[in-house]
Design a protein around this motif. Structure first.
Motif, mmCIF file in Angstrom:
data_model
loop_
_atom_site.group_PDB
_atom_site.id
_atom_site.type_symbol
_atom_site.label_atom_id
_atom_site.label_comp_id
_atom_site.label_asym_id
_atom_site.label_seq_id
_atom_site.Cartn_x
_atom_site.Cartn_y
_atom_site.Cartn_z
ATOM 1 N N THR A 33 59.258 91.548 20.309
ATOM 2 C CA THR A 33 60.542 91.478 19.839
ATOM 3 C C THR A 33 60.779 90.337 18.914
ATOM 4 N N LYS A 36 67.534 89.355 16.382
ATOM 5 C CA LYS A 36 68.452 89.789 15.040
ATOM 6 C C LYS A 36 69.339 88.731 14.810
ATOM 7 N N ARG A 42 65.192 92.829 18.477
ATOM 8 C CA ARG A 42 64.654 93.877 17.567
ATOM 9 C C ARG A 42 63.198 94.184 18.072
#
Length: 303
Positions: A33, A36, A42
């Motif tokens: 990940t 964001k 994300r």
């Protein structure tokens, strides 16, 4: 030439190896990940070295030859976010719509349906080639953030969507562009964008493919010249120009002023902000040079 044989010859990999890799492609990703900008994380699915090499070959020799609507602004060579924003500078009113879960909403079935339209270069593909292509560009039967083929594929798969929404906008006297999962409409006629908003959902439902695109109603945003119009992070000014905005200008000036005290990560951030400003608002760079000197600005840009 059949696709698998062409890749085999180009990459010097046995066809049997390529077919085996395609069968297990969904398991050839590393997942992690990244944060964001607006908060949250994300999920990225990064393909293995071997799978990525095949995807890059397909991107260069196949996908980039397929048509993309002129309304698409992201992932297109020669275009940037400034071009997308400039398309809307003269509209008094602006509507932004967001497509939920964009890449994963484009499925293997959508890609098969697209291949049925016979895009350039697939004439020599046999059924095995078609399934090979679908398998190596998808993870668990959908596009994914991280595969090099996903951005360009999303554009070409959305060609019909872009064409339909452009026709809708033109009929209402509006301008339409799409930047990845962001749809933008602008108009100088009151109430037209409300009508367009209501009709976009119908346009999505009527598509032959992709079939699963949905709007995220929580991110729908209307604005006008009386307020703050923003397109892909770029401010549209009241005099029909694009700007990085007051907040970024203030941040740039503070960082340049404190340059000698900045840590490495802050210097890199400043360099990125200056590169962004150079693309969007070149006059700002000239103003910074006049205030802080050409050497200081040049040093900050090379950080």
């Amino acid at each position: 030439m059949p696709l698998v044989k062409e890749i085999s010859d180009a990459l010097q990999l046995p066809e049997i190896y390529l077919l085996k890799l395609a069968r297990t492609a969904s398991h050839c990703y590393k997942t992690y990940t990244i944060p964001k900008r607006a908060g949250g994380e994300r999920i990225i699915h990064h393909p293995s070295k071997e799978l990525k090499a095949i995807q890059r070959w397909l991107l260069e020799h196949v996908v980039t030859k397929w048509p993309v609507s002129p309304c698409a602004g992201a992932y297109v060579k020669g275009k940037n976010i400034a071009d997308n924003a400039r398309a809307h500078v003269s509209g008094r009113y602006l509507l932004r719509l967001d497509l939920s879960n964009f890449f994963p909403s484009i499925t293997a079935e959508d890609i098969r349906n697209y291949l049925d339209t016979h895009p350039p270069g697939v004439e020599s593909w046999n059924p095995s080639d078609r399934e090979f292509f679908v398998s190596v560009v998808c993870r668990h039967d959908c596009l994914t953030v991280g595969a090099p083929t996903s951005p360009a594929l999303s554009n070409t798969i959305c060609f019909k969507l872009d064409s339909n929404l452009q026709q809708l906008a033109t009929a209402k006297g509006a301008v339409y562009t799409r930047y990845a999962d962001d749809l933008f409409f602008s108009s100088s006629t009151p109430n037209q964008l409300q009508i367009i908003e209501n009709e976009v959902n119908q346009a999505l439902r009527s598509l032959p493919f992709p079939k699963n695109l949905l709007l995220n109603s929580h991110k729908t945003h209307h604005s006008s010249k009386r307020s703050r119009r923003v397109v892909t992070g770029i401010i549209l000014t009241s005099d029909n120009r694009v700007s990085v905005g007051r907040r970024r200008k203030r941040e740039i000036r503070v960082l340049i002023h404190r340059y000698g005290q900045l840590e490495h990560t802050q210097k890199r951030k400043l360099a990125g902000l200056l590169a962004f400003a150079c693309d969007i608002e070149p006059d700002l760079i000239n103003a910074l040079i006049l205030k802080y000197g050409a050497d200081s600005v040049a040093k900050a840009r090379k950080s």
